[in-house]
Scaffold this active site. Structure first.
Site, PDB file in Angstrom:
ATOM      1  N   GLY A  15     -13.013  -2.051  -7.628  1.00 30.87           N
ATOM      2  CA  GLY A  15     -14.166  -1.170  -7.568  1.00 30.87           C
ATOM      3  C   GLY A  15     -14.352  -0.407  -6.285  1.00 30.87           C
TER       4      GLY A  15
ATOM      5  CB  THR B 232      -8.717  -1.885  -7.731  1.00 26.77           C
ATOM      6  OG1 THR B 232     -10.109  -2.096  -7.894  1.00 26.77           O
ATOM      7  CG2 THR B 232      -8.476  -1.000  -6.558  1.00 26.77           C
TER       8      THR B 232
ATOM      9  NE  ARG C 219      -4.170   1.774   0.656  1.00 19.45           N
ATOM     10  CZ  ARG C 219      -5.058   2.173  -0.225  1.00 19.45           C
ATOM     11  NH1 ARG C 219      -4.909   1.870  -1.506  1.00 19.45           N
ATOM     12  NH2 ARG C 219      -6.127   2.867   0.140  1.00 19.45           N
TER      13      ARG C 219
END
EC number: 2.3.2.2
Length: 607
Positions: free
Chosen positions: A513, A425, A128
């Site tokens: 999403g 994504t 991340r």
């Protein structure tokens, strides 16, 4: 050790040592034991890729499979697996190609969560993005202390987080790779140098985006001189990206996080004319991927026990999915079948009420675990059966419309967060012939990220996954507020399903999403485990959910009678387009069966 647990530190060290010794032994054996090698074979033709929502057949394979959102990326992973590579090897190759062919969704300028299973243990690799060291809680507030509008925050350098994909993949490859790192970028390099056809989906998103064409690099690459996006099928070359990938292949991730590429990223972020960011070379050089313990929970369907493992915080998906399924199991939902292949209003009522409860907890509690303490000292407190049973009792015959967070055992000095837009994504699901599996969700966040392109790749806008307002009306801090070095909360949830009794992997899944990832994964798990659908048919179910507000339904997929029935139960129903894209693989008696979302360009390949 059970697949329900992450590897302990001593196990990681031992496995790394054994992995290194095995590689060394193979090299010393020379001709007696030649290490596998990989040479990319370019496809004989590069047809345009269509996405028109047409149902896909699903794909049966015997020994391995790879599912991703673009055929050229799938083919790259397939070739790596055929050459003897592992699931991680294939994931590196797939991601590199997605950087080129699906820049609107993911790439090396973004971040990813990778869940890995080696036949014994599950580990969560956290790539991340992080906030720069100079970021403050006021990052997304205007001069009057009011939150910026979403796109005012997104477009430019302000929203760009320190990318994490490459450092994360390098870490995973060091532990689980079999083919040389340098060879895994060959497909993306060839395609970047020789060209690939623009897909209909990429063309459509270039056409609809209001901001990307304002970036000079993006305009020169994707648009004609009069400002129109290049037509679908146009063969597009990206020599700048090819050069970057060659350096990464040769030098490792340091070629991205230090030197010329890092300098170009920082210059782009800090040099934006109206919305500059604060990223520095030190931020890039200092980025570190993390290994985390997956978050696993038990689930029972049709008298069969499963163990579902997903990504822990800063991921919120696994907690929310486990809460939704756990709350549903305390209701009559399991006794409500599909009607004409569709979820019914009574079932949707129970599901969306469970979702409201889960999203209320998500908004209060979940954030980067290096900055936020879990309630009652453990994230699993949010999944305790007694706690979920109390939450389930809040569901009545009429919609609660907006749920309040619960208390799993200890009060916290945090404020509930306002709903925050999330987008983007791409999902990659892989099983290899050696018993390894990867579920990787990868992102640049919004469509085309921050709308900033540098050296042939798109920079993310991941910092807008933080809540803009750092505190509630009462002054209490928000768990997911901006802080220097912090990772924004994510909805990404790469997921494995195991048979609890045998420990055998039975499914690899995940979705794209934004916050709708949570509902897609929950829908998919319920469709396969409770309704008995195969992964392809479960993917094709209409999408639905609630973010603790209106009940959201995929347009033109539910009968008017279903909508009216929900409204009669007090639901405010909105039919809205869903950003969607599940890619999944399930075990079968003969091997594997893969599914790809018809709402995206993806396919499945395998032997």
């Amino acid at each position: 050790m059970s697949p329900a647990h992450a590897r302990r530190p001593y196990s990681r060290r031992v496995r790394r040592l054994v992995h290194s010794l095995l590689i060394a032994a193979g090299l010393l054996a020379g001709c007696a034991s030649t290490p596998p090698s990989f040479t990319y074979q370019p496809p004989s033709e590069l047809p345009p890729v269509a996405f028109n929502g047409t149902a896909k057949p699903g794909w049966a394979t015997h020994t391995f499979a790879v599912a991703a959102a673009h055929p050229l990326a799938v083919d790259a992973g397939y070739q790596v697996l055929r050459a003897g590579g592992t699931a991680v090897d294939a994931a590196v190759a797939v991601q590199a190609v997605l950087t080129l062919v699906e820049p609107q969704s993911s790439g090396i300028g973004g971040g990813a969560f990778l869940l890995h299973y080696d036949g014994h243990d599950v580990v969560a690799y956290d790539g991340r993005e992080t906030a720069p060291a100079a970021a403050t809680e006021r990052l997304f507030l205007d001069a009057d202390g009011k939150p910026l509008s979403f796109h005012a925050a997104v477009v430019g350098g302000r929203s760009v987080g320190v990318p994490g994909v490459l450092r994360m993949q390098e870490l995973a490859h060091r532990e689980h790779g079999r083919l040389p790192w340098a060879t895994l970028f060959a497909p993306a390099i060839w395609l970047a140098e020789n060209g690939f056809p623009i897909s209909e989906r990429l063309h459509a998103q270039l056409s609809s985006d209001r901001f990307f064409r304002n970036d000079p690099a993006a305009f020169a690459y994707f648009y004609t001189a009069d400002g129109k996006p290049l037509p679908a099928g146009t063969r597009l070359r990206n020599p700048e990206l090819a050069q970057v990938l060659r350096r990464i292949a040769r030098e490792g991730s340091s070629a991205f996080y230090e030197g010329e590429v890092a300098q170009a990223i920082v210059a782009k972020v800090r040099g934006h004319a109206t919305n500059p960011g604060a990223m520095t070379l030190a931020d890039l050089a200092g980025y570190r991927a993390r290994e985390r313990q997956p978050l696993c929970s038990d689930y029972r369907a049709h008298a069969h026990d499963y163990r579902i493992c997903g990504f822990p915080p800063p991921g919120s998906g696994a907690i929310a999915v486990a809460q939704i399924l756990g709350i549903l199991s305390q209701t009559p939902a399991s006794g409500i079948p599909l009607a004409n292949g569709l979820p019914t209003a009574p079932w949707l009522h129970l599901y969306t009420e469970a979702a409201r409860l889960a999203f209320a907890d998500r908004g209060l509690y979940v954030g980067d675990p290096d900055f936020v303490q879990p309630p009652a000292g453990r994230w699993e407190s949010l999944l305790a059966p007694a706690y979920l049973a109390r939450r389930a009792r809040l569901i009545g015959p009429a919609s609660m419309k907006t749920a309040q967070p619960g208390n799993p055992g200890a009060a916290v000095a945090l404020a509930p967060a306002e709903a925050q837009p999330e987008h983007g994504t791409s999902q990659v699901s892989i099983v290899d012939p050696y018993g390894n599996a990867v579920s990787m969700t990868t992102t640049v966040e919004d469509q085309f990220g921050s709308r900033q392109m540098v050296k042939g790749f798109v920079l993310n806008n991941e910092l807008t996954d933080f809540n803009f307002a750092p505190a509630g009306a009462d002054g209490r801090p928000v768990a997911n507020r901006v802080q220097p070095g912090k990772r924004p909360r994510s909805s990404m949830d790469p997921t494995f399903v195991f048979d609890k009794a045998s420990g055998q992997l039975v499914m690899v899944t995940g979705a794209m999403g934004g916050p709708m990832i949570i509902h897609q994964v929950a829908k998919h798990l319920y469709g396969v485990l409770d309704w008995g659908l195969d992964v392809q048919r479960a993917i094709e179910l209409p999408n639905f959910g609630s973010l603790n507000g209106p009940t959201l339904l995929e347009p033109n997929r539910f009968p008017p009678a279903t909508v009216r029935a929900l409204q009669s139960m007090g639901h405010e129903v909105e039919q809205v387009p869903f950003p969607a894209g599940i890619q999944a693989i399930q075990r079968t008696p003969g091997g594997w069966f893969g599914g790809a979302d018809p709402r995206r360009d993806g396919i499945v390949m395998g032997d």
